[in-house]
Design a protein around this motif. Sequence first.
Motif, PDB file in Angstrom:
ATOM      1  N   PHE A   1      -6.978   2.717  -0.802  1.00 45.44           N
ATOM      2  CA  PHE A   1      -6.783   1.982  -2.057  1.00 45.44           C
ATOM      3  C   PHE A   1      -5.384   2.272  -2.566  1.00 45.44           C
ATOM      4  O   PHE A   1      -4.958   3.420  -2.628  1.00 45.44           O
ATOM      5  N   LYS A   2      -4.677   1.226  -2.947  1.00 41.12           N
ATOM      6  CA  LYS A   2      -3.347   1.362  -3.525  1.00 41.12           C
ATOM      7  C   LYS A   2      -3.409   1.245  -5.046  1.00 41.12           C
ATOM      8  O   LYS A   2      -2.564   1.784  -5.751  1.00 41.12           O
ATOM      9  N   LYS A   3      -4.440   0.514  -5.524  1.00 41.43           N
ATOM     10  CA  LYS A   3      -4.587   0.321  -6.964  1.00 41.43           C
ATOM     11  C   LYS A   3      -6.023  -0.092  -7.261  1.00 41.43           C
ATOM     12  O   LYS A   3      -6.622  -0.854  -6.513  1.00 41.43           O
ATOM     13  N   LEU A   4      -6.564   0.430  -8.337  1.00 37.29           N
ATOM     14  CA  LEU A   4      -7.838  -0.044  -8.869  1.00 37.29           C
ATOM     15  C   LEU A   4      -7.806   0.168 -10.375  1.00 37.29           C
ATOM     16  O   LEU A   4      -7.639   1.295 -10.842  1.00 37.29           O
ATOM     17  N   GLU A   5      -7.900  -0.930 -11.102  1.00 41.99           N
ATOM     18  CA  GLU A   5      -7.948  -0.880 -12.566  1.00 41.99           C
ATOM     19  C   GLU A   5      -9.123  -1.735 -13.003  1.00 41.99           C
ATOM     20  O   GLU A   5      -9.220  -2.901 -12.614  1.00 41.99           O
ATOM     21  N   ALA A   6     -10.016  -1.152 -13.785  1.00 42.62           N
ATOM     22  CA  ALA A   6     -11.221  -1.869 -14.209  1.00 42.62           C
ATOM     23  C   ALA A   6     -11.360  -1.870 -15.722  1.00 42.62           C
ATOM     24  O   ALA A   6     -11.002  -0.892 -16.390  1.00 42.62           O
ATOM     25  N   LYS A   7     -11.879  -2.994 -16.233  1.00 43.91           N
ATOM     26  CA  LYS A   7     -12.223  -3.128 -17.652  1.00 43.91           C
ATOM     27  C   LYS A   7     -13.684  -3.552 -17.717  1.00 43.91           C
ATOM     28  O   LYS A   7     -14.089  -4.511 -17.051  1.00 43.91           O
ATOM     29  N   ILE A   8     -14.457  -2.835 -18.525  1.00 47.31           N
ATOM     30  CA  ILE A   8     -15.894  -3.077 -18.636  1.00 47.31           C
ATOM     31  C   ILE A   8     -16.219  -3.367 -20.092  1.00 47.31           C
ATOM     32  O   ILE A   8     -15.862  -2.586 -20.980  1.00 47.31           O
ATOM     33  N   LYS A   9     -16.891  -4.472 -20.344  1.00 52.66           N
ATOM     34  CA  LYS A   9     -17.274  -4.861 -21.710  1.00 52.66           C
ATOM     35  C   LYS A   9     -18.483  -4.051 -22.157  1.00 52.66           C
ATOM     36  O   LYS A   9     -19.557  -4.137 -21.565  1.00 52.66           O
ATOM     37  N   VAL A  10     -18.315  -3.281 -23.215  1.00 54.56           N
ATOM     38  CA  VAL A  10     -19.389  -2.451 -23.750  1.00 54.56           C
ATOM     39  C   VAL A  10     -20.586  -3.299 -24.164  1.00 54.56           C
ATOM     40  O   VAL A  10     -21.740  -2.911 -23.951  1.00 54.56           O
ATOM     41  N   ALA A  11     -20.335  -4.473 -24.714  1.00 57.93           N
ATOM     42  CA  ALA A  11     -21.425  -5.335 -25.194  1.00 57.93           C
ATOM     43  C   ALA A  11     -22.360  -5.769 -24.073  1.00 57.93           C
ATOM     44  O   ALA A  11     -23.470  -6.234 -24.329  1.00 57.93           O
ATOM     45  N   SER A  12     -21.944  -5.585 -22.817  1.00 53.30           N
ATOM     46  CA  SER A  12     -22.773  -6.020 -21.690  1.00 53.30           C
ATOM     47  C   SER A  12     -23.691  -4.924 -21.159  1.00 53.30           C
ATOM     48  O   SER A  12     -24.353  -5.113 -20.136  1.00 53.30           O
TER      49      SER A  12
END
Length: 190
Positions: free
Chosen positions: A65-76
């Motif tokens: 892996f060279k890059k991994l950026e994640a965004k997770i919606k709390v409302a879900s």
Amino acid sequence: MKKILLSSLLAASLLSSGLFAKEYVVDKAHTDVGFKIKHLQISNVKGNFKDYDAVIDFDPQSAEFKKLEAKIKVASVNTENKNRDDHLQQDDFFKAKQFPELTFVMKSYQKISNEKGKMNGTLTIAGVSKDIVLDTEIGGTAKAKDGKEKVGFSLNGQIKRTEFNFAPSSSSMTLGDDVNLNIEVEANEK
């Protein structure tokens, strides 16, 4: 002359290390962002998040892996109990109004084998950021009908909720301190 040659070799090495990296998009139909935590020290509550996105840069040649950026919606958040899911949005848990997203940003990847590695990164929950390590298992790659590549991998780890100041008014008798993270990802080449 030697300095120029060494500089050229170093530059070529750095360029070739990311030469085969590809960007992937999460396939939400085949991905699960899950967690598990102890309740009353006698049972586990499992849940997951239904809304998320990630930027994944993976090199299938080197299996890194060279890059991994994640965004997770709390409302879900989904624990199969609407009252509990609504309560998790409140200020004594995720503080969803103030912090609507959890984030993870990879800092480095340590390859152990073509199938296993350690992903080091920063996880942010309700405004608190901590460095964590996720065990990585690469399932492999496959070609889709359109000729583009798919990659599958698992990320597993454990965090302490108290280190993130998460649910500070809940005792460890009520809510365990260890939170197990179990993430299964399938992603499509962009």
